[in-house]
Design a protein around this motif. Structure first.
Motif: not given
Length: 189
Positions: A62-69
């Protein structure tokens, strides 16, 4: 024991006594049986560890993916974190699994000991009643191969605590192997 004059009876009883002695020796080799409270605590701890692992894995998913990854990098990172969580969980469970396995081994060998003692008593009672020794001796189907190799037990005990996934016991001509560890060791063909 006045009926101990028949050589066949003595031979059959000697084998039965040997089975009792071997089983007692194995029980002595594996050490003291853990008390039921320790087994209950171990089972509860295993359940807690599993619940904690499930929660950690849920949080990962459920952890959100960082935009820079990048999406593929993120999946790879999640997979690495999942493997790390599972390894840590397995490490924590080793002690508790060992306690439960030891209790299961004691239970299995205590049953073998009881069966061997009952067979010994049956043999003598049959002889005392005038029955034939062949009737008193269990058939091959009824006999659980009691030929327990103490060296093999030592090997399995050592392997149990190390996290090994496979132990090679080929060439030892084993006919029976007690279920020592859930899914770690396979049946003997």
């Amino acid at each position: 024991m006045p009926c101990l004059t028949d050589p066949k009876l003595i031979e059959v009883m000697t084998r039965a006594v040997t089975d009792v002695a071997q089983t007692r020796s194995v029980l002595k080799t594996i050490g003291d049986r853990p008390d039921h409270e320790a087994v209950d605590v171990a089972k509860a701890k295993l359940a807690d560890i599993e619940a904690n692992l499930a929660k950690q894995l849920e949080d990962l998913v459920l952890s959100p993916r960082p935009d820079e990854v990048d999406r593929l990098q993120w999946r790879s990172q999640l997979a690495d974190k999942e493997n790390e969580c599972r390894k840590q969980s397995e490490k924590e469970k080793q002690l508790y699994k060992a306690i439960i396995q030891l209790d299961e081994m004691h239970e299995a060998y205590e049953k073998l000991l009881k069966d061997a003692k009952e067979r010994l008593e049956k043999i003598y009672e049959m002889a005392e009643a005038g029955g034939s020794v062949e009737e008193a001796e269990p058939s091959e189907e009824d006999q659980v191969t009691d030929e327990v190799n103490e060296e093999v037990i030592g090997i399995l005990q050592e392997a149990s605590g190390t996290g090994l996934e496979r132990v090679d016991l080929s060439g030892r001509q084993l006919k029976f192997l007690a279920d020592i560890s859930s899914n770690q060791f396979e049946d003997v063909d």
